[in-house]
Design an enzyme around this catalytic site. Structure first.
Site, short mmCIF file in Angstrom:
data_model
loop_
_atom_site.label_atom_id
_atom_site.label_comp_id
_atom_site.label_asym_id
_atom_site.label_seq_id
_atom_site.Cartn_x
_atom_site.Cartn_y
_atom_site.Cartn_z
N GLU A 41 -36.86 -2.74 7.73
CA GLU A 41 -37.88 -2.19 8.61
C GLU A 41 -39.23 -2.67 8.06
O GLU A 41 -39.52 -2.46 6.87
CB GLU A 41 -37.82 -0.66 8.60
N ARG A 267 -26.55 1.67 -3.33
CA ARG A 267 -27.89 1.13 -3.46
C ARG A 267 -28.23 0.97 -4.94
O ARG A 267 -27.63 1.59 -5.81
CB ARG A 267 -28.91 2.03 -2.77
N LYS A 277 -39.63 2.79 -0.23
CA LYS A 277 -40.87 2.31 0.38
C LYS A 277 -41.86 3.44 0.62
O LYS A 277 -43.06 3.23 0.55
CB LYS A 277 -40.55 1.58 1.70
P1 ATP Z 1 -36.50 2.59 1.44
O1 ATP Z 1 -35.60 3.76 1.15
O2 ATP Z 1 -37.07 1.96 0.25
O3 ATP Z 1 -37.52 2.89 2.48
P2 ATP Z 1 -34.91 1.51 3.43
O4 ATP Z 1 -33.44 1.59 3.34
O5 ATP Z 1 -35.57 2.45 4.36
O6 ATP Z 1 -35.53 1.51 2.01
P3 ATP Z 1 -34.90 -0.83 5.00
O7 ATP Z 1 -36.01 -1.73 5.31
O8 ATP Z 1 -34.33 -0.03 6.10
O9 ATP Z 1 -35.38 0.08 3.83
O10 ATP Z 1 -33.74 -1.59 4.24
C1 ATP Z 1 -33.24 -2.85 4.61
C2 ATP Z 1 -31.88 -3.02 3.97
O11 ATP Z 1 -32.00 -2.95 2.55
C3 ATP Z 1 -30.92 -1.93 4.38
O12 ATP Z 1 -29.70 -2.54 4.74
C4 ATP Z 1 -30.78 -1.08 3.16
O13 ATP Z 1 -29.49 -0.55 3.10
C5 ATP Z 1 -31.05 -2.06 2.03
N1 ATP Z 1 -31.60 -1.36 0.87
C6 ATP Z 1 -32.67 -0.55 0.84
N2 ATP Z 1 -32.85 -0.03 -0.40
C7 ATP Z 1 -31.86 -0.54 -1.17
C8 ATP Z 1 -31.50 -0.38 -2.54
N3 ATP Z 1 -32.19 0.39 -3.37
N4 ATP Z 1 -30.42 -1.07 -2.99
C9 ATP Z 1 -29.73 -1.86 -2.17
N5 ATP Z 1 -30.02 -2.04 -0.87
C10 ATP Z 1 -31.07 -1.40 -0.37
MG MG Z 2 -34.48 2.41 6.33
#
Ligand code: ATP
Ligand code: MG
Length: 563
Positions: A41, A267, A277
């Site tokens: 995102e 994760r 984020k």
């Molecule tokens: P955040 O919790 O930091 O906001 P998010 O999951 O909301 O992260 P996205 O932009 O939706 O962020 O994530 C894009 C991809 O990265 C998703 O498929 C998510 O599962 C993966 N991802 C996010 N954080 C991690 C992590 N700590 N380890 C592995 N993969 C991750």
């Molecule tokens: Mg997300």
């Protein structure tokens, strides 16, 4: 230079459970080739957790001869910006991955998603709900308590269609109504309790501008985007495991062209960091750091600015593997990967962080000798350079002690040491200022030790010090970074008190050897005995700035004991 190492072994197919599934599916002929995607995102910069996901998705595509799409999950215009879309592309490219022509956006599918929402309404599988957000939340129930049907759940198809079309036309304010799937308010899985498909948001979207004032939810957009792109394996983190039944429900109830499967992995969590984020946005907004690319940030941009090569990050990701159980990785593991790579690739240089003046009293005034120095002790191909030796030198202040304890072999009155690549010197006299602070050492050198070699009498010294010429070296600012947080497990919901004010130490008056003048390449170097450093983007040929990428030894082990 960042990508010249280790890419060959990164390409070798791994054996984690996801790669095993892909391998079996391909062998069984389920798919002609594997198609994955990385779907961030664009509401912030990517962090090192995302790097794990990028390496997994793009890595699988590379290893099994498939492809990986980069897709912006741009369904919430309130939080998303072009700045982030650009940064995400930069970061993925920097990691060495290529999405070819497959740069996509969930917003590419807004029209199709809308049409499918009307189809769900027509099939009696979606309805417009007028409840307030609060009433909806209460009616959703809890893990132990079933939800309650909305009073609007049994609206006619015609009424639902009419209301949904008027939602799209912009007739209602934000939050007035939502479109929900009609699944099961008593489901044990809360995600299936009539999830929201569309909400009203009068907001301008970075790509679709003012075309829309209703936006699909993540759950409604994600699987269908996967299906439209022909994704075979939709890989995400464990928190989406409970969303999988919903992911499948949409695919089963809509005429999608393909049926992707969702798989979940753990994760990445890292000690001394918060990989979220939301938290990183707060750190930037509240100016706890200088920006998204502050070298203390666990963002890919921050890590890059600190001087970490992409191959080191990939090496780290490979080292931690892919598993199905959540765990926390020690930050020292990342530093280990960084040292492994930089030890092999970084050229050696000399710099003095906290200078102490040394005058070689028996060395001719005005004489300059160009001493030959190797650029890398284990790699002759990196060549040699010369370092000017002069009567006035600078050494590291902490390499001198006036009254040393027993095992201090560095410089002290009467003690002889080697200056790397130069000569043996002996401290003859200590000069102090009015406050009693040591400001200069007066030493003699032995001309028979040129190059730092043992003299004919076989005399040995126990320490070799780095140094620079006082007259020919170049001033530099050096920024030393420690962990942003004092604790290995900072609290994501209340982290301000856990921030370490000492995480940035600026050394204003360091001196570096003249070969680093105009260091405008971003190539990292090892400052001998000090660690790995790289020029910062704030650096100009007239005012050098270096970041310490990592020290030479593991400091986390020590910090854990201290804490
Ligand atoms: P955040 O919790 O930091 O906001 P998010 O999951 O909301 O992260 P996205 O932009 O939706 O962020 O994530 C894009 C991809 O990265 C998703 O498929 C998510 O599962 C993966 N991802 C996010 N954080 C991690 C992590 N700590 N380890 C592995 N993969 C991750
Ligand atoms: Mg997300």
């Amino acid at each position: 230079m960042a990508n010249e190492h280790a890419s060959s072994d990164v390409r070798e197919p791994g054996t984690d459970f996801i790669r095993d599934i892909v391998r079996e599916d391909l062998a069984a002929g389920k798919h002609r080739s594997v198609v994955t995607r990385f779907p961030p995102e664009p509401n912030g910069f990517l962090h090192i957790g995302h790097a794990k996901s990028i390496c997994l998705n793009f890595g699988i595509a590379e290893e099994f001869g498939g492809r990986c799409h980069l897709r912006m999950d741009d369904t919430n215009p309130v939080k998303e910006e072009q700045l982030y879309i650009d940064a995400i592309q930069d970061d993925v490219r920097w990691l060495g991955f290529d999405w070819g022509t497959h740069f996509h956006h969930a917003s590419d599918y807004f029209e199709q998603l809308y049409a499918w929402a009307e189809k769900l309404i027509g099939d009696g599988k979606a309805y417009v709900d007028d409840q307030s957000a609060e009433d909806m939340r209460i009616a959703r129930g809890t893990l132990t308590e079933a939800g309650k049907n909305s009073p609007f759940r049994d609206r006619s198809v015609a009424e639902n269609l009419d209301l949904f079309r008027r939602m799209r036309k912009g007739e209602f304010p934000n939050g007035a109504r939502v479109l929900r799937a009609k699944i099961d308010m008593t489901s044990g899985n809360i995600n299936l309790r009539d999830p929201v498909l569309y909400r009203i948001l009068h907001a301008e979207h970075p790509r679709t501008g003012k075309d829309w004032c209703i936006y699909p939810s993540y759950d409604y957009a994600h699987g269908q985007s996967d299906a439209l792109e022909g994704i075979t394996h939709s890989i995400c983190t464990l928190e989406f495991e409970d969303h999988r039944p919903l992911y499948d429900w949409f695919l089963d109830n809509l005429p999608v062209p393909t049926k992707p499967r969702q798989y979940e992995f753990a994760r990445l969590n890292l000690t001394y960091a918060i990989l979220s984020k939301r938290v990183l946005t707060q750190l930037v907004r509240d100016k706890h750091v200088s920006g998204w690319d502050d070298p203390r940030m666990p963002t890919i941009a921050g890590i890059r600015r600190r001087g970490v090569p992409a191959v080191a990050l990939k090496d780290f990701v490979k080292r931690i593997g892919v598993a199905k159980a959540n765990s926390i990785v020690d930050a020292g593991v990342l530093d280990f990967s960084i040292r492994e790579i930089l030890n092999k690739t970084a050229e050696r240089r000399m710099a003095v962080l906290r200078p102490l003046k040394v005058v070689i009293t028996n060395y001719p005034e005005g004489q300059v000798e160009e001493m030959e120095a190797v650029n890398h002790p284990d790699d002759e191909t990196k060549g040699r350079r010369t370092v000017p030796f002069t009567r006035e030198l600078l050494i590291e202040r902490e390499d001198f002690m006036e009254s040393p304890p027993k095992k201090f072999y560095r410089l002290s009155p009467g003690q002889e040491v080697r200056l790397r690549y130069a000569y043996f010197i002996t401290c003859q006299e200590v000069v102090k200022d009015a406050d009693g602070e040591v400001v200069e050492l007066r030493c003699t050198y032995d001309p028979q030790t040129r190059g730092g070699n043992t003299p004919p009498d076989g005399r040995k010294v126990k320490a070799t010090l780095h140094w620079v010429s006082a007259t020919h070296s170049v001033p530099a600012e050096v920024r030393l970074y420690g962990p942003l947080f004092k604790k290995p497990d900072p609290d994501p919901s209340d982290f301000a008190g856990d921030l370490d004010p000492a995480s940035l130490e600026v050394i204003g008056a360091a001196r570096v050897e003249p070969s680093l003048a105009g260091a405008n390449s971003a190539a990292p170097v090892q400052f001998e005995r000090l660690g790995y450093f790289c020029p910062d983007k704030d650096s100009t040929p007239g005012a050098l700035v270096f970041n310490r990428t990592v020290g030479l030894r593991d400091t986390y082990a020590k910090e854990v004991k201290k804490g």
